[in-house]
Design a protein around this motif. Structure first.
Motif, short mmCIF file in Angstrom:
data_model
loop_
_atom_site.label_atom_id
_atom_site.label_comp_id
_atom_site.label_asym_id
_atom_site.label_seq_id
_atom_site.Cartn_x
_atom_site.Cartn_y
_atom_site.Cartn_z
N SER A 277 4.76 15.25 3.19
CA SER A 277 5.40 16.39 2.54
C SER A 277 6.68 16.75 3.28
O SER A 277 6.67 16.93 4.50
CB SER A 277 4.46 17.59 2.52
OG SER A 277 5.07 18.70 1.91
N THR B 174 6.93 15.88 -2.18
CA THR B 174 6.08 14.83 -1.65
C THR B 174 6.85 13.53 -1.68
O THR B 174 7.37 13.12 -2.73
CB THR B 174 4.79 14.69 -2.47
OG1 THR B 174 4.06 15.92 -2.39
CG2 THR B 174 3.93 13.55 -1.96
N VAL B 175 6.95 12.87 -0.55
CA VAL B 175 7.73 11.64 -0.42
C VAL B 175 6.76 10.47 -0.25
O VAL B 175 5.86 10.51 0.59
CB VAL B 175 8.68 11.72 0.78
CG1 VAL B 175 9.50 10.44 0.90
CG2 VAL B 175 9.60 12.93 0.65
N THR B 176 6.98 9.45 -1.03
CA THR B 176 6.11 8.26 -1.01
C THR B 176 6.77 7.13 -0.23
O THR B 176 7.99 6.93 -0.32
CB THR B 176 5.81 7.79 -2.43
OG1 THR B 176 5.14 8.83 -3.14
CG2 THR B 176 4.93 6.55 -2.43
N LEU B 177 5.97 6.39 0.53
CA LEU B 177 6.42 5.19 1.20
C LEU B 177 5.61 4.00 0.69
O LEU B 177 4.39 4.09 0.54
CB LEU B 177 6.24 5.30 2.72
CG LEU B 177 7.03 6.40 3.42
CD1 LEU B 177 6.18 7.65 3.56
CD2 LEU B 177 7.50 5.94 4.79
N ARG B 178 6.32 2.92 0.39
CA ARG B 178 5.68 1.66 0.00
C ARG B 178 5.61 0.80 1.25
O ARG B 178 6.63 0.45 1.83
CB ARG B 178 6.50 0.96 -1.09
CG ARG B 178 6.49 1.71 -2.41
CD ARG B 178 7.57 1.18 -3.35
NE ARG B 178 7.39 -0.21 -3.74
CZ ARG B 178 6.61 -0.63 -4.74
NH1 ARG B 178 5.90 0.26 -5.45
NH2 ARG B 178 6.52 -1.91 -5.05
N SER C 152 0.88 -1.16 0.00
CA SER C 152 0.00 0.00 0.00
C SER C 152 0.92 1.22 0.00
O SER C 152 2.14 1.09 0.09
CB SER C 152 -0.92 -0.01 1.22
OG SER C 152 -0.16 -0.04 2.42
N PHE C 153 0.33 2.39 -0.11
CA PHE C 153 1.15 3.59 -0.26
C PHE C 153 0.73 4.67 0.71
O PHE C 153 -0.45 4.80 1.06
CB PHE C 153 1.07 4.12 -1.70
CG PHE C 153 1.57 3.14 -2.73
CD1 PHE C 153 2.91 3.15 -3.10
CD2 PHE C 153 0.71 2.22 -3.30
CE1 PHE C 153 3.38 2.25 -4.04
CE2 PHE C 153 1.18 1.30 -4.24
CZ PHE C 153 2.51 1.33 -4.61
N ALA C 154 1.71 5.43 1.16
CA ALA C 154 1.46 6.60 2.01
C ALA C 154 2.39 7.70 1.55
O ALA C 154 3.40 7.44 0.90
CB ALA C 154 1.69 6.26 3.47
N GLN C 155 2.06 8.93 1.88
CA GLN C 155 2.88 10.06 1.47
C GLN C 155 2.96 11.08 2.60
O GLN C 155 2.06 11.19 3.43
CB GLN C 155 2.30 10.74 0.22
CG GLN C 155 2.36 9.90 -1.03
CD GLN C 155 1.82 10.64 -2.24
OE1 GLN C 155 0.89 11.43 -2.15
NE2 GLN C 155 2.42 10.38 -3.40
N ASP D 38 10.86 6.27 -0.51
CA ASP D 38 11.29 6.66 -1.86
C ASP D 38 11.97 8.02 -1.78
O ASP D 38 11.42 9.03 -2.19
CB ASP D 38 10.08 6.69 -2.80
CG ASP D 38 10.48 6.87 -4.26
OD1 ASP D 38 11.69 6.80 -4.56
OD2 ASP D 38 9.58 7.10 -5.09
N TRP E 148 7.18 10.43 10.67
CA TRP E 148 5.91 10.00 10.08
C TRP E 148 5.59 8.57 10.50
O TRP E 148 4.47 8.25 10.90
CB TRP E 148 5.96 10.11 8.55
CG TRP E 148 4.65 9.74 7.92
CD1 TRP E 148 3.66 10.58 7.52
CD2 TRP E 148 4.17 8.41 7.63
NE1 TRP E 148 2.59 9.87 7.01
CE2 TRP E 148 2.89 8.54 7.08
CE3 TRP E 148 4.71 7.13 7.79
CZ2 TRP E 148 2.13 7.44 6.69
CZ3 TRP E 148 3.95 6.02 7.42
CH2 TRP E 148 2.67 6.18 6.87
#
Length: 262
Positions: free
Chosen positions: A16, A23-27, A11-14, A74, A96
């Motif tokens: 700032s 914007t930084v994405t986490l898998r 799933s994904f979360a973001q 990411d 976060w």
């Protein structure tokens, strides 16, 4: 469907990045109901600061997701983003993860930072930052996992010199455009003079990896500073986080065991 397959799709979360506006994405692998209370492993992927991709961590994240929640960051690459902005972003990712642990089924008191190669550097730096900045109301790390980490921008070890023209040199040059930053402990954890009070560490090296000596030297310095450390050297070349590496399964099992006991 077994547990591993059930959590193999991320799933994904973001969030700032407060300083750079990106914007930084986490898998996130192994996302579970709020009641699960498992360790949360915040993972920084490998590469040489100027290369690598968050998806490079997928195989290890999937292998660990049966008994942990794994959030892979990411982070932007150098030279577009470099020290100190990169480590500040990495610490924001820790904050976060800590704040949102319960919402993804993890225990905020069992947060572990981990990474390989350049990601191992970021994990080590975040461990230092957590010690320096988190008390009394911020995230307190339970452990750190450093897999063949890049820790020495001066590249003075025997294993690095034996590697000849290692691409790590360009990676460091892109990450540290200001030569004066090479001695900063958040850039070069190996050269830090204050290592006491850090989270317990698992340091993993490979027999024929140019990064082997600096990782093992760091482990020795942590031990001398009173930090509980486990060191494991695997046979073969570097790239242990690659699922095709002959030691990948054994390495992943080592990390999973360490995480479960942390």
């Amino acid at each position: 469907m077994n547990a591993l397959n059930a959590f193999a799709t991320p799933s994904f979360a973001q969030f700032s990045d407060a300083k750079n506006g990106a914007t930084v994405t986490l898998r996130i692998f192994g996302k579970r109901p709020k009641s699960a209370g498992l360790p949360l492993i915040l993972y920084f992927h490998g590469g040489l600061f100027n290369c690598g991709s968050v998806t490079d961590a997928d195989s290890l994240a999937k292998a660990l997701a049966e008994n942990a929640v794994v959030a892979c960051v990411d982070y932007p690459l150098a030279p577009e983003l470099h020290f100190p902005s990169t480590v500040e972003l990495a610490y924001e990712a820790l904050q976060w993860a800590w704040r949102h642990a319960a919402s993804i089924g993890a225990d905020a008191a069992r947060v572990i930072v981990a990474g390989d190669q350049a990601g191992g550097n970021l994990a080590a730096a975040v461990a230092l930052m957590a010690r320096d900045r988190s008390a009394p109301n911020g995230p307190a790390l339970k452990a750190q996992v450093l897999i063949t980490p890049m820790l020495d921008p001066f590249q003075t070890t025997l294993s690095m010199r034996a590697a000849g023209d290692c691409p790590c040199r360009q990676g460091w040059a892109d990450y540290l455009p200001s030569a004066g930053d090479a001695m900063h402990p958040y850039a070069s954890p190996l050269n830090s003079r204050r290592l006491g009070g850090l989270a317990p560490a698992l340091v993993i090296t490979a027999e024929r990896d140019a990064l082997r000596d600096e990782a093992e030297q760091y482990a020795a310095k942590l031990i001398a500073a009173g930090v509980p450390v486990q060191v494991r050297r695997f046979d073969g070349a570097g790239g242990l986080a690659d699922a095709d590496h002959m030691q990948f399964k054994a390495m992943a099992e080592t990390v999973a065991q360490f995480a479960s006991e942390s």
